[in-house]
Design an enzyme around this catalytic site. Structure first.
Site, PDB file in Angstrom:
ATOM      1  N   GLY A   1       0.942  -1.267  -0.090  1.00 31.40           N
ATOM      2  CA  GLY A   1      -0.008   0.010  -0.109  1.00 31.40           C
ATOM      3  C   GLY A   1       0.814   1.183   0.131  1.00 31.40           C
ATOM      4  O   GLY A   1       2.135   1.199   0.198  1.00 31.40           O
TER       5      GLY A   1
ATOM      6  N   GLN B   1       3.479  10.078   0.725  1.00 34.21           N
ATOM      7  CA  GLN B   1       4.730   9.105   0.573  1.00 34.21           C
ATOM      8  C   GLN B   1       5.522   9.372  -0.634  1.00 34.21           C
ATOM      9  O   GLN B   1       6.761   9.101  -0.416  1.00 34.21           O
ATOM     10  CB  GLN B   1       4.603   7.730   0.873  1.00 34.21           C
ATOM     11  CG  GLN B   1       3.739   7.345   2.439  1.00 34.21           C
ATOM     12  CD  GLN B   1       3.436   5.848   2.657  1.00 34.21           C
ATOM     13  OE1 GLN B   1       2.425   5.491   1.982  1.00 34.21           O
ATOM     14  NE2 GLN B   1       4.111   5.234   3.318  1.00 34.21           N
TER      15      GLN B   1
ATOM     16  N   CYS C   1       5.695   0.670   8.017  1.00 42.71           N
ATOM     17  CA  CYS C   1       5.173   1.756   6.915  1.00 42.71           C
ATOM     18  C   CYS C   1       6.447   1.950   6.076  1.00 42.71           C
ATOM     19  O   CYS C   1       7.595   1.959   6.643  1.00 42.71           O
ATOM     20  CB  CYS C   1       4.861   2.864   7.803  1.00 42.71           C
ATOM     21  SG  CYS C   1       4.437   4.413   6.855  1.00 42.71           S
ATOM     22  N   LEU C   2       6.541   2.102   4.825  1.00 43.22           N
ATOM     23  CA  LEU C   2       7.390   2.507   3.853  1.00 43.22           C
ATOM     24  C   LEU C   2       8.026   3.746   4.280  1.00 43.22           C
ATOM     25  O   LEU C   2       9.400   4.050   4.018  1.00 43.22           O
ATOM     26  CB  LEU C   2       7.082   2.528   2.495  1.00 43.22           C
ATOM     27  CG  LEU C   2       6.420   1.013   1.979  1.00 43.22           C
ATOM     28  CD1 LEU C   2       5.878   1.122   0.612  1.00 43.22           C
ATOM     29  CD2 LEU C   2       7.463   0.043   2.155  1.00 43.22           C
TER      30      LEU C   2
ATOM     31  N   HIS D   1      -4.830   2.293   7.036  1.00 39.97           N
ATOM     32  CA  HIS D   1      -3.510   2.894   7.143  1.00 39.97           C
ATOM     33  C   HIS D   1      -3.222   4.186   6.052  1.00 39.97           C
ATOM     34  O   HIS D   1      -2.687   5.135   6.448  1.00 39.97           O
ATOM     35  CB  HIS D   1      -2.473   1.744   7.133  1.00 39.97           C
ATOM     36  CG  HIS D   1      -1.079   2.034   7.036  1.00 39.97           C
ATOM     37  ND1 HIS D   1      -0.103   1.864   8.250  1.00 39.97           N
ATOM     38  CD2 HIS D   1      -0.309   2.870   6.430  1.00 39.97           C
ATOM     39  CE1 HIS D   1       0.876   2.280   8.074  1.00 39.97           C
ATOM     40  NE2 HIS D   1       1.013   2.945   6.913  1.00 39.97           N
ATOM     41  N   GLU D   2      -3.739   3.659   4.948  1.00 41.92           N
ATOM     42  CA  GLU D   2      -3.468   4.582   3.806  1.00 41.92           C
ATOM     43  C   GLU D   2      -4.201   5.981   3.978  1.00 41.92           C
ATOM     44  O   GLU D   2      -4.036   7.133   3.666  1.00 41.92           O
ATOM     45  CB  GLU D   2      -3.718   4.006   2.441  1.00 41.92           C
ATOM     46  CG  GLU D   2      -2.989   2.817   2.275  1.00 41.92           C
ATOM     47  CD  GLU D   2      -1.311   2.966   2.382  1.00 41.92           C
ATOM     48  OE1 GLU D   2      -0.629   4.171   2.675  1.00 41.92           O
ATOM     49  OE2 GLU D   2      -0.544   1.987   2.796  1.00 41.92           O
TER      50      GLU D   2
ATOM     51  N   HIS E   1      -2.911   8.282   6.278  1.00 36.23           N
ATOM     52  CA  HIS E   1      -1.488   8.876   5.534  1.00 36.23           C
ATOM     53  C   HIS E   1      -2.111  10.309   5.155  1.00 36.23           C
ATOM     54  O   HIS E   1      -1.737  11.346   5.011  1.00 36.23           O
ATOM     55  CB  HIS E   1      -0.936   8.204   4.500  1.00 36.23           C
ATOM     56  CG  HIS E   1       0.240   7.489   4.997  1.00 36.23           C
ATOM     57  ND1 HIS E   1       1.164   8.012   5.453  1.00 36.23           N
ATOM     58  CD2 HIS E   1       0.402   6.096   4.989  1.00 36.23           C
ATOM     59  CE1 HIS E   1       2.294   6.882   5.922  1.00 36.23           C
ATOM     60  NE2 HIS E   1       1.810   5.758   5.404  1.00 36.23           N
TER      61      HIS E   1
HETATM   62 ZN    ZN Z   1       2.497   4.167   5.805  1.00 35.84          ZN
END
Ligand code: ZN
Length: 179
Positions: A64, A69, A106-107, A148-149, A152
């Site tokens: 995701g 991001q 998380c990336l 989660h997204e 963000h």
């Molecule tokens: Zn994330």
């Protein structure tokens, strides 16, 4: 919310470098804390942005990704929890039910993992890449990634919701959810 302090251990620092090889923005970049702007209409430029995000997500072995991001404060997310990655524009969670605790990473915080309580099921409304309004129900991992997204897009990170005692560093192996 009480922000946890993130101190990156030396061995994980290479994962945190941002550049051509890894375009994903890392914490504590300011763009990750700004509420993202809604999309007016899904046009060619936004479809291209979604394609770029899918490439960046795959390169990082993620499932995701959200606009901020990649440094774009735009309400678009990518989810690949159900297989083929796809974009949701202006995603909005209409209903949420049940609660389940699961591990997340998380990336934008690579190597850091912890358990986060999330709704088990969500109903989400969004625009697809052809500007059609869609309403879908998701559960389990897919519901987790969407929550989660969407967080963000509101400037919220998993470290804001994590069960603090479960936070730990781990070399990414593909085992945890990286979103
Ligand atoms: Zn994330």
């Amino acid at each position: 919310m009480m922000p946890v302090s993130v101190v990156v251990p030396d061995e994980f620092k290479p994962l945190w470098e941002t550049g051509d090889a890894s375009p994903i923005v890392k914490y504590p970049a300011e763009v990750l804390r700004i509420p993202a702007k809604p999309v007016e209409r899904v046009n060619k430029e936004l479809r291209q942005l979604a394609e770029e995000m899918i490439r960046a997500m795959r390169q990082a072995n993620g499932i995701g990704l959200a606009g901020p991001q990649v440094g774009r404060s735009v309400r678009v997310i990518i989810t690949a929890a159900e297989g083929r990655p796809r974009a949701m524009f202006n995603p909005e969670i209409l209903e949420a039910s049940g609660e389940v605790v699961g591990q997340e990473g998380c990336l934008s915080l690579p190597g850091l993992y912890g358990d986060v309580p999330r709704a088990q099921r969500v109903k989400v409304r969004f625009l697809d890449d052809q500007n059609r309004v869609r309403v879908e129900e998701h559960e389990g991992l897919s519901a987790r990634v969407i929550q989660h997204e969407v967080d963000h897009l509101d400037g919220i990170l998993f470290i804001d919701k994590v069960i603090v005692e479960t936070l730990h560093w781990e070399w990414p192996s593909g085992a945890g959810e990286r979103v």
